[in-house]
Motif scaffolding. Structure first.
Motif, PDB file in Angstrom:
ATOM      1  N   PHE A   1      -2.005  -6.731  -1.011  1.00 28.89           N
ATOM      2  CA  PHE A   1      -2.446  -5.370  -1.358  1.00 28.89           C
ATOM      3  C   PHE A   1      -1.302  -4.428  -1.016  1.00 28.89           C
ATOM      4  O   PHE A   1      -0.835  -4.413   0.136  1.00 28.89           O
ATOM      5  CB  PHE A   1      -3.705  -5.003  -0.553  1.00 28.89           C
ATOM      6  N   ALA A   2      -0.865  -3.657  -1.991  1.00 25.03           N
ATOM      7  CA  ALA A   2       0.210  -2.678  -1.801  1.00 25.03           C
ATOM      8  C   ALA A   2       1.416  -3.292  -1.098  1.00 25.03           C
ATOM      9  O   ALA A   2       1.962  -2.735  -0.138  1.00 25.03           O
ATOM     10  CB  ALA A   2      -0.312  -1.475  -1.007  1.00 25.03           C
TER      11      ALA A   2
ATOM     12  N   ASN B   1      -8.451  -2.213  -0.939  1.00 28.23           N
ATOM     13  CA  ASN B   1      -9.171  -1.766  -2.128  1.00 28.23           C
ATOM     14  C   ASN B   1      -9.415  -2.973  -3.030  1.00 28.23           C
ATOM     15  O   ASN B   1      -8.482  -3.693  -3.385  1.00 28.23           O
ATOM     16  CB  ASN B   1      -8.325  -0.717  -2.876  1.00 28.23           C
TER      17      ASN B   1
ATOM     18  N   GLN C   1       1.604  -5.661   0.913  1.00 28.23           N
ATOM     19  CA  GLN C   1       1.333  -6.281   2.209  1.00 28.23           C
ATOM     20  C   GLN C   1       0.448  -7.504   2.009  1.00 28.23           C
ATOM     21  O   GLN C   1      -0.493  -7.485   1.240  1.00 28.23           O
ATOM     22  CB  GLN C   1       0.619  -5.300   3.128  1.00 28.23           C
TER      23      GLN C   1
ATOM     24  N   TRP D   1      -7.412  -3.444  -6.290  1.00 26.05           N
ATOM     25  CA  TRP D   1      -5.965  -3.637  -6.227  1.00 26.05           C
ATOM     26  C   TRP D   1      -5.581  -4.854  -5.392  1.00 26.05           C
ATOM     27  O   TRP D   1      -4.417  -5.033  -5.044  1.00 26.05           O
ATOM     28  CB  TRP D   1      -5.290  -2.390  -5.612  1.00 26.05           C
ATOM     29  N   THR D   2      -6.539  -5.663  -5.063  1.00 28.78           N
ATOM     30  CA  THR D   2      -6.255  -6.811  -4.200  1.00 28.78           C
ATOM     31  C   THR D   2      -6.032  -8.070  -5.038  1.00 28.78           C
ATOM     32  O   THR D   2      -6.760  -8.304  -6.006  1.00 28.78           O
ATOM     33  CB  THR D   2      -7.422  -7.054  -3.222  1.00 28.78           C
TER      34      THR D   2
END
Lengths: 160, 603
Positions: free
Chosen positions: A130-131, A107, A133, A110-111
């Motif tokens: 991201f998240a 996304n 990861q 959110w990156t």
């Protein structure tokens, strides 16, 4: 040829960078060079074997086997590529390694883009988070070019 | 040694997340970075250089006077043998690989070596091999004492030190093969776009050809020492005459490896000198293509001359004539190289910083070594001079003043890029001049000793050889101490040297010095020669700088040394007209070189 073997994107990207190793020799010449080395090394070893010094031969064969593995590895990875593209709200990282293709989508909002300065290895690495990861990109790019990609990508992601 | 981070731009305005890496010794054990591994190779080779140097000093201390003073003859033979092995396999070859590790990826625009982990293994085999080799001194029977050539029957008969030496040679050979595979694959497959083979820096070319030589001859050495091992322990008789074997076969096999090995040690030095001279003459290398072809020719010819080491062993006259003429033929591509280095300096805007001094010192003394090699290629002369100190002088001029001086020049040249700090120019010059003078004091008299008949590998000698042996021993200790200046200069630069500019030598135009930036690679290599020519043409219009006087002085000192050196060769020709003739020829060529320098000191 730049871009050869890389699939087209489904939509026009806002940003797209392809990173691939420069295969400066090419497959045909690679095996010609290997054949020339085989002829030289094994030819000498066979000559010595004919004179009774046959123990040169196993070393020569072993050496050529190791060289074969090295050239085979280079051959398998000669067509490797990776691409980072920004399309709409997605950041897409695709890569092909030894014929295996992978694709990751993030996304855009959110990156996070980071450049890991690796003082230990005197190098830097571009990484997308991201998240929790992370995925790295551009190991085959020259250091200067990697920095430019990181800067442009960061600006683009921050613009939204 | 640390290096300059190449990616400063990436750091600005970025949240850094440092990768976790082992610290302390584990950092160096696990590193796969080509620069770190290059640093490891260079430090290892310097340590081995000191170890081998201490052995050399023990040899020279024993030879200071006739009679037996310090060491037993058996131990003297062991020192001689291990000194040769340590210097060749532990110092010169690893140093050349260290330069390749540092410079080849930077010069061709590759991110690292092709096989980074194998690169790590290649290096870390070496310390184990060195421990095996040096520990042979403490096993029953002592170290190998058959000479670095490991000739049977001596090598078949001696104690277990020879087994350790054989294993050490195997391991060092494996390291060399892995290194050369890595270098070949990197150079051939990972060049930057636009850098075709004929646009590669000459250092890269010389290393590519060196790697080919290594691939070709290392199995020959491995086979030879394995056959020695099986002769010693497994009942075979490859070289054991008592069992029907042929010791001369070993000599053929060994020298089929050994002569290309000489070029393995000298070709990277050619590459370094070919990088330094254009930078300080501020001109592109003269005759780039001919340099590449000359390097290739030398490599091919190196496979055809092995038996010139064996003229006294006995061979048909036709064989002697063949090997004599092919050996003489090597002088042609070598002369092409010397000519091109001189022509590069011709009408250049020269300055004499330490790397350039070492490069010019290399040309002088390698040429001396080359000419004495020509002397030795003549069968009738070689039969007289074989196994005398003349041979010792010859190969030390090639390998110490040749390879080693080029490596010193290379270290001073690239140290600002490697460490980010400048070295002390005064210390560098002291190092050069003391090394240059003491080297000649050590090895030039050995020509006289050899011509007068003093055999090599002897701990005692007839009293008529005393004077020159004393001179040589004094020179050796001076040369050894000079290397401490080098160590101090390098440590001082790394610890507290002033920061080096991004481009420490403005005359250099290779990628490694230019600090490559994105998109620039292609342009650099496509336009390099044209731009350099234009820059040079512009520079010729500059007014005379104040340093001309200093450069004139340097050139005059070099001229004086050349007069003494080649005058000595001519004077030494009392035992044969060929030596005097070659001395005259050498004098003429070096004179040509000096005229080039005198005409073209920076103005």
């Amino acid at each position: 040829m730049p871009g050869a073997g890389i699939p087209l994107l489904s939509a026009e990207p806002e940003f797209c960078v392809v990173s691939r190793r420069n295969d400066s020799l090419g497959s045909r010449w690679r095996w010609r060079v290997y054949a020339s080395l085989c002829i030289l090394s094994l030819g000498l070893a066979l000559g010595f074997a004919a004179l009774g010094a046959w123990m040169v031969l196993p070393y020569s064969a072993l050496e050529m086997a190791v060289l074969y593995l090295a050239f085979r590895w280079i051959e398998r990875h000669a067509a490797d590529w990776e691409r980072i593209s920004v399309c709409g709200d997605r950041v897409i990282v695709e890569r092909e390694r030894a014929g295996t293709r992978t694709r990751r989508e993030f996304n855009r909002y959110w990156t996070r883009v980071e450049v890991e300065e690796d003082a230990f290895n005197h190098s830097s690495r571009l990484k997308l988070w991201f998240a929790g990861q992370g995925v790295s990109f551009g190991d085959e790019l020259p250091a200067g070019k990697r920095a430019i990609v990181a800067r442009d990508l960061r600006r683009l992601l921050a613009a939204r | 040694m640390s290096s300059i981070p190449h990616d400063h731009a990436a750091g600005h305005g970025v949240d850094h997340e440092h990768a976790h890496h082992p610290g302390g010794i584990m950092r160096w054990i696990t590193t796969t970075n080509h620069k770190d591994i290059g640093t490891l190779y260079l430090w290892f080779s310097f340590i081995m250089f000191l170890v081998g140097g201490v052995m050399a000093l023990a040899i020279r201390a024993e030879l200071f006077q006739p009679g037996l003073q310090l060491v037993e003859p058996e131990f003297f033979n062991q020192l001689n043998t291990v000194h040769g092995l340590v210097m060749i396999f532990g110092a010169i070859m690893p140093a050349a690989v260290g330069f390749a590790n540092w410079q080849v990826p930077l010069m061709i625009g590759a991110p690292d070596m092709a096989f980074a982990r194998m690169n790590n293994w290649s290096f870390w085999l070496l310390p184990f091999a060195a421990v095996l080799l040096l520990s042979s001194f403490i096993v029953p029977g002592g170290a190998a004492s058959a000479g670095w050539t490991l000739y049977p029957p001596l090598s078949v008969q001696t104690g277990m030190g020879m087994d350790l030496t054989i294993f050490a040679v195997h391991i060092m050979g494996a390291s060399s093969i892995m290194g050369s595979i890595n270098i070949i694959t990197t150079i051939l497959n990972m060049r930057a776009p636009g850098m075709t083979m004929m646009k590669m820096p000459l250092f890269v070319w010389t290393w590519l050809i060196t790697a080919y030589l290594l691939i070709a001859v290392m199995p020959v050495l491995a086979g030879a020492v394995t056959m020695l091992l099986t002769d010693r322990h497994f009942g075979t008789s490859f070289f054991n005459a008592a069992g029907g074997g042929d010791p001369v076969l070993f000599q053929h096999i060994f020298w089929f490896f050994g002569h290309p090995e000489v070029y393995i040690m000298i070709l990277p030095s050619f590459g370094i000198v070919s990088t330094i001279i254009p930078a300080f003459a501020r001109k592109p290398l003269f005759g780039y293509a001919s340099m590449v072809y000359a390097t290739g020719s030398i490599a091919i010819l190196s496979f055809l001359v092995w038996a010139h080491h064996m003229f006294t062993v006995g061979m048909p006259a036709a064989g002697q004539v063949f090997f004599m003429y092919v050996t003489m033929l090597i002088a042609v591509p070598t002369a092409v190289k010397v000519f091109n280095w001189v022509a590069t300096m011709w009408k250049g805007s020269m300055t004499f910083e330490t790397p350039m001094l070492f490069a010019i010192g290399f040309i002088f003394m390698f040429t001396v070594g080359g000419f004495t090699g020509l002397v030795l290629s003549l069968v009738p002369v070689d039969i007289v001079l074989h196994d005398t100190y003349y041979v010792v002088a010859h190969f030390h001029y090639v390998l110490v003043a040749g390879s080693l001086f080029a490596f010193f020049g290379g270290i001073y040249y690239w140290l600002p890029k490697w460490s980010g700090r400048m070295y002390d120019e005064t210390l560098g010059k002291w190092h050069f001049w003391t090394s240059f003078v003491f080297f000649n004091i050590t090895f030039f008299p050995m020509h006289f000793l050899g011509l007068a008949g003093m055999p090599r590998r002897v701990p005692d000698y007839a009293t008529q050889f005393t004077d020159w042996n004393e001179v040589a021993s004094i020179g050796a200790f001076g040369f050894g101490l000079s290397q401490l200046i080098f160590l101090y200069a390098v440590l001082k630069a790394i610890r507290s040297g002033p920061p080096a500019p991004a481009r420490p030598w403005e005359g250099s135009d290779t990628l490694d010095i230019r600090d490559p930036a994105a998109g620039e690679l292609k342009r650099i290599y496509l336009k390099r020669n044209e731009r350099l020519m234009m820059e040079h043409a512009t520079r010729r219009e500059r007014p005379v700088p104040a340093q001309r006087g200093a450069n004139m002085r340097t050139a005059l000192i070099l001229l004086s040394i050349a007069v003494v050196l080649f005058g000595g060769v001519i004077a030494a020709g009392y035992s044969g007209g060929s030596t005097a003739g070659i001395g005259v020829l050498g004098f003429a060529i070096i004179g040509f070189l000096l005229v080039a320098i005198l005409r073209n000191v920076r103005r």
